[in-house]
Scaffold this motif. Structure first.
Motif, PDB file in Angstrom:
ATOM      1  N   THR A   1      10.764 -30.736  22.360  1.00  0.00           N
ATOM      2  CA  THR A   1      11.139 -29.820  21.282  1.00  0.00           C
ATOM      3  C   THR A   1      10.585 -30.244  19.917  1.00  0.00           C
ATOM      4  O   THR A   1      10.489 -29.415  19.010  1.00  0.00           O
ATOM      5  N   ARG A   2      10.220 -31.521  19.793  1.00  0.00           N
ATOM      6  CA  ARG A   2       9.674 -31.967  18.508  1.00  0.00           C
ATOM      7  C   ARG A   2       9.011 -33.332  18.676  1.00  0.00           C
ATOM      8  O   ARG A   2       9.466 -34.151  19.476  1.00  0.00           O
ATOM      9  N   ILE A   3       7.949 -33.536  17.928  1.00  0.00           N
ATOM     10  CA  ILE A   3       7.335 -34.868  17.842  1.00  0.00           C
ATOM     11  C   ILE A   3       7.115 -35.159  16.368  1.00  0.00           C
ATOM     12  O   ILE A   3       6.482 -34.389  15.653  1.00  0.00           O
ATOM     13  N   LYS A   4       7.677 -36.274  15.932  1.00  0.00           N
ATOM     14  CA  LYS A   4       7.588 -36.616  14.510  1.00  0.00           C
ATOM     15  C   LYS A   4       7.338 -38.108  14.385  1.00  0.00           C
ATOM     16  O   LYS A   4       7.861 -38.898  15.177  1.00  0.00           O
ATOM     17  N   GLY A   5       6.542 -38.498  13.396  1.00  0.00           N
ATOM     18  CA  GLY A   5       6.340 -39.925  13.237  1.00  0.00           C
ATOM     19  C   GLY A   5       5.316 -40.285  12.191  1.00  0.00           C
ATOM     20  O   GLY A   5       4.741 -39.431  11.516  1.00  0.00           O
ATOM     21  N   VAL A   6       5.131 -41.577  12.065  1.00  0.00           N
ATOM     22  CA  VAL A   6       4.095 -42.133  11.195  1.00  0.00           C
ATOM     23  C   VAL A   6       2.870 -42.368  12.079  1.00  0.00           C
ATOM     24  O   VAL A   6       2.858 -43.276  12.909  1.00  0.00           O
ATOM     25  N   PHE A   7       1.882 -41.508  11.919  1.00  0.00           N
ATOM     26  CA  PHE A   7       0.748 -41.492  12.846  1.00  0.00           C
ATOM     27  C   PHE A   7      -0.381 -42.424  12.436  1.00  0.00           C
ATOM     28  O   PHE A   7      -1.231 -42.748  13.257  1.00  0.00           O
ATOM     29  N   SER A   8      -0.425 -42.824  11.177  1.00  0.00           N
ATOM     30  CA  SER A   8      -1.544 -43.609  10.667  1.00  0.00           C
ATOM     31  C   SER A   8      -1.111 -45.028  10.347  1.00  0.00           C
ATOM     32  O   SER A   8      -0.242 -45.245   9.495  1.00  0.00           O
ATOM     33  N   GLY A   9      -1.728 -46.000  11.025  1.00  0.00           N
ATOM     34  CA  GLY A   9      -1.429 -47.387  10.726  1.00  0.00           C
ATOM     35  C   GLY A   9      -1.833 -47.766   9.316  1.00  0.00           C
ATOM     36  O   GLY A   9      -1.171 -48.569   8.649  1.00  0.00           O
ATOM     37  N   SER A  10      -2.917 -47.152   8.835  1.00  0.00           N
ATOM     38  CA  SER A  10      -3.400 -47.441   7.486  1.00  0.00           C
ATOM     39  C   SER A  10      -2.382 -46.993   6.451  1.00  0.00           C
ATOM     40  O   SER A  10      -1.990 -47.745   5.537  1.00  0.00           O
ATOM     41  N   LEU A  11      -1.939 -45.734   6.592  1.00  0.00           N
ATOM     42  CA  LEU A  11      -0.985 -45.193   5.630  1.00  0.00           C
ATOM     43  C   LEU A  11       0.403 -45.779   5.830  1.00  0.00           C
ATOM     44  O   LEU A  11       1.214 -45.830   4.888  1.00  0.00           O
ATOM     45  N   SER A  12       0.685 -46.221   7.051  1.00  0.00           N
ATOM     46  CA  SER A  12       1.950 -46.906   7.295  1.00  0.00           C
ATOM     47  C   SER A  12       2.014 -48.184   6.458  1.00  0.00           C
ATOM     48  O   SER A  12       2.994 -48.437   5.761  1.00  0.00           O
ATOM     49  N   TYR A  13       0.962 -48.974   6.520  1.00  0.00           N
ATOM     50  CA  TYR A  13       0.917 -50.209   5.726  1.00  0.00           C
ATOM     51  C   TYR A  13       1.022 -49.886   4.234  1.00  0.00           C
ATOM     52  O   TYR A  13       1.751 -50.564   3.481  1.00  0.00           O
TER      53      TYR A  13
END
Length: 807
Positions: A613-625
């Motif tokens: 029903t949904r997928i959500k997250g922090v997809f970029s390791g670069s932008l996560s850092y």
């Protein structure tokens, strides 16, 4: 007494002859009593047959004949062969005059190869201080008149041989012609295929030999031709029954008629290597080790006859007419494939019989052809038979599946009633690849996976190093031999069918050549490479459009390049259709989440019928850092960005990360995994770069990144208490409908104690919401950036693919 036989390659000029003389000298000095049977030297038989054909067709044969004579005279300075040369020249001139020759004439010509061979070896033995006596078997072995494949009269031949060898001088080595004999009128005959071995076998029988030693150019009998299969294994011992089975199914070293005289007297046969005489070879005896054998043999010089006729539908007796007409011409049929309606029949005959078969079948079915009841009788010489001896049909499915995966489609397949031997008829062009594929499956010997790496940058180079470092471990644990045969950048490629070395970077600089993709494809065909995997670690859109070419030419795909999954939906679907049609795989786990098992998890959930029903997250390791650090430390945005750049977390131009397109592509990939018909333009993307900094050279942007500080300081200050910034991808909406997905990429402020808020460093995190899990999502979290992590993820895809195809 031992019977020693040397084949043509062993007797070739140079090292071959030197080794033969050395072996015989050592045996004599050790006190062994031996009788030596010789084939024609080198390719003398082929040369004589070629000159005969030139003469028959009225062409000049003088140059070929001159070269033949020079080859024969080369080993000895004081040998006279004029008698043999004069006879051959007279025969060739007569054949040229008549424009034809009989089998009787052919026997007389070919016999000279063996006669010249024994003369040369006898002289060389004498020059080395050994007693040697030439023996012409035309005076001893008496046969019928079936020129080309004569059968000996045993009683008279046995008596002649025994009487002759009683008179042999003590301590002398008898040097005996193989292959040749004579009929009762003294005309030269030959003993057919494997004739020299047959001569040696008869001598062993008639003289009650202790052992028959057959010296060849290999170390014994192998599970497959070692010149074709790099990991073929030598079979150390065979029983006569097993050897006879191999001989019946095409083992080139053996022939059934060679085995029979040895069985009668229980005389062991040992296959040895002239060029490696210390090797113990393969012993064939009456003893049976009880383990059974498996071997892959090839039968060449065969023709596939295909008989078709729609007008024969429902008629009976067609097959009887076919085989009766062939039987009248003494033409043997090997493998038969027949439809129940008899409207199509395929079978195998010897190529030598093809012309006569064509003539007799066309005569038999002349009226049916005129009435068009028979549409065609075709003859295909570009086929071979591959027989797997000792292989159960019930376990052959793995090998058959691997053949299909390697774009090899058997034309005919059958098995014996015992189920222990399977025969395939295939196209000649597929021979070596087929033998390698089957060998890897039925023997459980390491399966070679041939890898082409496209892109030798940071990730590609890291991947290559990882494979090199782990190759031995993978071979030991998984029985898979990872062989990188090609490394390329956009302009050049380094090729090595046996695998690139650890010094591949230096080799690339020195040996890489300009190429087009068709050059790599041609290279795989030329060298019969099997189990092909193309690895795309480029960022090239142009290369993605070549995926179909790779698939159609036998490659499975592994890709870190997201473009193949994010360009227009039409290409996306067409690519999957090509994969289906060609039964190929395409793995791209690193497209989203680097080395995390995200795509496989989503595929499995979706395939099992789970409603995501949904997928959500922090997809970029670069932008996560970037935002993990910026949110919790008292530091400027530009300073964090500079740290990310220096650590190699971002692209060389960090705007490629900050614009959000990379996260958008990852989100689109996940949407398409759920069968949503979405395009990149459907994604709402929050671009993190102010408009005034989006264009221009990267150097200019990097000189102005402090202009980002005020923008993100303000965003950070406006957050609620205990909140942090995260750049997220969010796939929501009615995901059960093809057009129901809402795709958003945005900067969000989330509670610090939430799953997204607790992400540290450069980790990525994905929350997968499903009907079964309810409000509690399935969370996948881990390292989401870095060349090591991404390369390791690509390596994992390669191993998954190799292991899947290894089952």
């Amino acid at each position: 007494m031992k019977i020693i036989k040397f084949g043509g390659k062993s007797l070739a000029n140079g090292d071959g002859l030197k080794q033969v003389i050395s072996i015989l000298k050592n045996k004599h000095q050790s006190g062994e009593q031996v009788v030596v049977v010789l084939s024609a030297r080198g390719d003398s038989t082929d040369r004589l047959e070629n000159i005969l054909e030139l003469a028959k067709n009225g062409k000049s044969f003088s140059e070929e004949f001159r070269a033949f004579k020079e080859y024969q005279l080369d080993p000895c300075d004081n040998i006279c062969l004029e008698e043999e040369f004069d006879l051959l020249e007279r025969i060739f001139e007569g054949v040229q005059l008549l424009g034809d020759y009989s089998n009787k004439v052919k026997d007389k010509v070919l016999s000279q190869g063996e006669l010249l061979s024994v003369k040369v070896v006898t002289i060389l033995l004498k020059e080395n201080g050994l007693k040697a006596e030439l023996t012409d078997t035309r005076k001893l072995i008496i046969t019928n008149k079936n020129h080309g494949d004569a059968q000996p009269f045993e009683a008279v031949s046995r008596k002649n041989i025994r009487d002759h060898f009683k008179k042999l001088e003590a301590g002398a080595i008898a040097v005996v012609t193989g292959f040749i004999a004579s009929d009762q009128e003294g005309e030269t005959t030959t003993l057919g295929r494997n004739g020299s071995n047959y001569t040696a076998s008869l001598l062993a029988n008639y003289l009650d030999a202790e052992e028959f030693q057959n010296y060849t150019h290999v170390n014994g009998i192998y599970t497959a031709n070692p010149e074709w299969v790099h990991n073929a294994k030598k079979i150390t011992h065979l029983s006569f029954q097993e050897a006879n089975e191999l001989a019946n199914f095409g083992a080139s070293i053996l022939h059934a008629k060679t085995i029979v005289p040895l069985i009668e007297k229980n005389i062991p046969l040992r296959i040895l290597n002239t060029f490696n005489p210390e090797n113990e070879g393969t012993l064939i005896s009456s003893e049976n080790n009880g383990k059974g054998i498996k071997s892959i043999n090839v039968i060449n010089d065969v023709t596939l006859v295909n008989f078709e006729g729609q007008g024969l539908l429902g008629k009976v007796g067609i097959d009887a007419r076919i085989f009766n007409s062939l039987s009248r011409e003494n033409i043997s049929v090997n493998i038969i494939s027949q439809g129940s309606s008899e409207r199509a029949i395929g079978f195998i005959i010897k190529t030598a019989d093809a012309a006569r078969a064509k003539e007799t079948l066309e005569q038999e079915f002349e009226s049916d052809i005129e009435k068009k009841d028979v549409h065609g009788i075709t003859f295909n010489n570009e086929v071979v038979i591959i027989s797997t001896v000792g292989q159960d049909l019930k376990t052959f499915h793995n090998a058959f599946y691997s053949l299909v995966k390697n774009d090899i489609e058997p034309i005919l397949i059958n098995n014996t009633l015992s189920g222990k031997n399977v025969c395939l008829v295939i196209h000649k062009k597929d021979l070596r690849k087929t033998v390698n594929v089957i060998h890897g499956e039925i023997f459980g010997i390491s399966k070679r996976v041939n890898i082409a790496v496209f892109g030798k940058g940071l990730i590609g180079g890291t991947l290559i190093e990882q494979i090199n470092e782990s190759r031995e471990k993978v071979l030991r644990r998984k029985n898979i031999d990872l062989n990188i045969f090609a490394i390329s950048n956009s302009k050049k490629v380094l090729l090595n069918k046996d695998g690139i070395s650890e010094n591949w970077t230096a080799d690339f600089d020195k040996k890489a050549i300009n190429y087009g993709l068709e050059d790599i494809i041609s290279y795989t065909k030329k060298h019969h490479l099997e189990n092909l995997i193309a690895v795309d670690v480029t960022a090239s859109e142009d290369f993605v459009y070549h995926y179909t070419d790779l698939i159609e030419n036998g490659f499975d795909l592994v890709s870190a390049n997201k473009i193949g999954n994010t360009i227009d939906y039409g290409f996306y679907k067409d690519l999957r259709e090509q994969l289906r049609l060609n039964q190929k795989e395409y793995l791209y786990e690193t497209n989203v989440g680097a080395g995390l098992p995200l795509i496989d998890t989503i595929k499995l959930l979706h395939l099992s019928g789970e409603n995501i029903t949904r997928i959500k997250g922090v997809f970029s390791g670069s932008l996560s850092y970037l935002f993990n650090t910026f949110s919790v430390e008292d530091i400027s945005f530009s300073e964090v960005l500079e740290n990310a750049i220096s650590r190699g977390y971002t692209e060389p131009d960090p705007r490629e990360d900050l614009c959000g397109n990379d996260v958008g592509r990852k989100l689109l990939i996940l949407a398409r995994e759920l069968d949503l018909i979405s395009e990149f333009g459907d994604i709402s993307i929050h671009n993190l770069i102010p408009e005034n900094l989006r264009n221009g050279e990267v150097t200019e942007f990097l000189s102005r990144i402090d202009e980002l500080d005020d923008v993100y300081h303000e965003i950070k200050e406006k957050q609620e208490s205990n909140h942090v910034l995260r750049y997220v991808g969010d796939l929501s909406g009615d995901l059960s409908r093809e057009d129901g997905g809402l795709l958003e990429v945005k900067l969000e402020s989330v509670p610090g104690d939430s799953a997204l808020g607790q992400v540290k460093g450069s980790d990525s995190i994905f929350e997968i919401y499903t009907e079964s899990y309810g409000e509690q999502p399935l969370v996948i979290q881990g390292a989401g950036a870095g060349a090591q992590v991404t390369a390791r993820g690509v390596f994992g895809d390669i191993l998954r693919l190799a292991e899947k195809n290894n089952k």
